[in-house]
Design an enzyme around this catalytic site. Structure first.
Site, mmCIF file in Angstrom:
data_model
loop_
_atom_site.group_PDB
_atom_site.id
_atom_site.type_symbol
_atom_site.label_atom_id
_atom_site.label_comp_id
_atom_site.label_asym_id
_atom_site.label_seq_id
_atom_site.Cartn_x
_atom_site.Cartn_y
_atom_site.Cartn_z
ATOM 1 N N GLN A 62 58.264 19.793 2.071
ATOM 2 C CA GLN A 62 59.529 19.667 2.382
ATOM 3 C C GLN A 62 60.593 20.552 2.942
ATOM 4 O O GLN A 62 60.395 21.771 2.512
ATOM 5 C CB GLN A 62 60.360 18.797 1.140
ATOM 6 C CG GLN A 62 61.779 18.254 1.241
ATOM 7 C CD GLN A 62 61.683 16.951 2.124
ATOM 8 O OE1 GLN A 62 60.760 16.294 2.237
ATOM 9 N NE2 GLN A 62 62.750 16.716 2.919
ATOM 10 N N LYS A 87 60.721 9.501 -1.517
ATOM 11 C CA LYS A 87 59.294 9.398 -0.809
ATOM 12 C C LYS A 87 58.460 9.039 -2.008
ATOM 13 O O LYS A 87 57.422 7.939 -1.863
ATOM 14 C CB LYS A 87 58.822 10.621 -0.460
ATOM 15 C CG LYS A 87 59.703 10.874 1.055
ATOM 16 C CD LYS A 87 59.378 12.321 1.526
ATOM 17 C CE LYS A 87 60.403 12.623 2.893
ATOM 18 N NZ LYS A 87 60.234 13.837 3.361
ATOM 19 N N ASP A 100 53.757 14.269 8.385
ATOM 20 C CA ASP A 100 55.217 14.582 8.878
ATOM 21 C C ASP A 100 54.985 14.881 10.395
ATOM 22 O O ASP A 100 55.967 14.542 11.143
ATOM 23 C CB ASP A 100 55.762 16.053 8.346
ATOM 24 C CG ASP A 100 56.639 15.949 7.355
ATOM 25 O OD1 ASP A 100 57.191 14.600 7.175
ATOM 26 O OD2 ASP A 100 56.516 16.772 6.301
HETATM 27 N N1 GUN Z 1 63.621 17.478 6.015
HETATM 28 C C1 GUN Z 1 64.316 16.912 6.463
HETATM 29 N N2 GUN Z 1 63.674 15.726 6.966
HETATM 30 C C2 GUN Z 1 62.202 16.071 6.621
HETATM 31 C C3 GUN Z 1 61.207 15.392 6.935
HETATM 32 O O1 GUN Z 1 61.228 14.416 7.601
HETATM 33 N N3 GUN Z 1 59.997 16.150 6.477
HETATM 34 C C4 GUN Z 1 59.973 17.072 5.973
HETATM 35 N N4 GUN Z 1 58.947 17.705 5.215
HETATM 36 N N5 GUN Z 1 61.112 17.898 5.588
HETATM 37 C C5 GUN Z 1 62.398 17.179 6.099
#
Ligand code: GUN
Length: 293
Positions: free
Chosen positions: A96, A52, A119
């Site tokens: 995350q 990211k 998100d």
């Molecule tokens: N863990 C797995 N996919 C995601 C996501 O799209 N965002 C976040 N914050 N954690 C994740």
């Protein structure tokens, strides 16, 4: 069979996002800014967050990373989230997942200011999405809709079967595919761990979206000829064959399902790359104040 090529689509959309980020910089003197919070050292989470951040740099966004050891208290984490909420230089915040067991992920998610929730996990964003109001859309489902749009996949009147009902993918995906818009207007079925005879449903799918987290769960005998297959699986197995020391497998037995499909996403090179695009687009919308003004 045609590949739904996440590499091609994500590179194309990243070009557009970079162009818009440059416009924002020229107009306002600042870059869209994503802040990621990572707790602990889960291998998958480390990889996803690093990706990211790398992608933010590539499109001209600012990014920052706040790290905690796995023993951070919930109170400490919530305090940091409040600080990030109040920081006017930050457009988007992601924490995350998964989090260590002693931290309630719902509490953390609801603590993020919904206007910075890129998100799209906050109940306000999920509720607004369900009502087709402007909102941040969870990144993976958002990325999948962008992929379907890019290939002009027809969705109206089709039967979309979603396998998996997670908060992150299956549940929001099912809402998006039923909305009165494009892509959408599907008849949607959600299958999950308590569904007896999943094959009975997957065999009826015109569009099959699989997010169940089990390698090769969908086999060729479970799909009909001409199906559109979207494989969200990210099953990591250690491997001596790759540089990174692990190999990714989808939830679909690609080799045998692909010949029956009209379109199919590969793993890797499919949905995973589109998730990042969903996140970048949400961050851009936040910087542009497009969702909440
Ligand atoms: N863990 C797995 N996919 C995601 C996501 O799209 N965002 C976040 N914050 N954690 C994740």
């Amino acid at each position: 069979m045609q590949l739904l090529d996440g590499k091609y689509v994500s590179e194309k959309l990243k070009g557009e996002i970079a162009h818009e980020a440059a416009n924002i910089l020229a107009k306002t003197g600042r870059k869209p800014h994503l802040c990621a919070v990572l707790v602990g050292h889960d291998g998958g989470s480390e990889t996803y967050v690093a990706s990211k951040i790398k992608n933010c740099e590539q499109v001209g966004f600012k990014s920052s990373l706040v790290r905690y050891e796995a023993d951070v208290t919930e109170a400490e984490l919530l305090k940091k989230v409040a600080e990030l909420n109040a920081d006017a230089d930050i457009d988007g915040i992601i924490v995350q997942l998964p989090l260590p067991k002693h931290i309630d992920p719902d509490k953390v998610t609801e603590h993020i200011d919904y206007r910075k929730d890129v998100d799209g996990f906050h109940p306000i964003n999920l509720g607004r999405m369900q009502r087709n109001l402007p909102s941040f859309i969870p990144a993976t489902p958002y990325g999948i809709t962008l992929m379907l749009r890019e290939y002009g996949i027809e969705t109206a009147g089709k039967h979309c079967v979603v396998v998996g009902r997670s908060n992150i993918v299956g549940s929001p995906m099912s809402i998006l595919m039923a909305r009165n818009t494009y892509p959408g207007n599907c008849t949607v079925t959600i299958c999950h761990s308590k569904t007896p005879d999943i094959k009975n449903f997957t065999l009826q799918a015109d569009i099959l979206i699989v997010a169940i987290g089990r390698k090769n769960f969908i086999t060729a005998d479970m799909v009909k000829e001409g199906v559109v297959v979207v494989d969200v699986g990210m099953n990591r197995e250690t491997s001596t064959l790759t540089k990174s020391g692990y190999k990714l497998y989808g939830d679909v037995d690609f080799e045998n399902v692909a010949p029956k499909s009209s379109f199919i996403t590969p793993v890797p090179g499919g949905v995973g790359l589109m998730t990042i695009i969903g996140l970048l687009k949400n961050t851009l919308s936040s910087a542009n104040k497009e969702v909440y003004g």
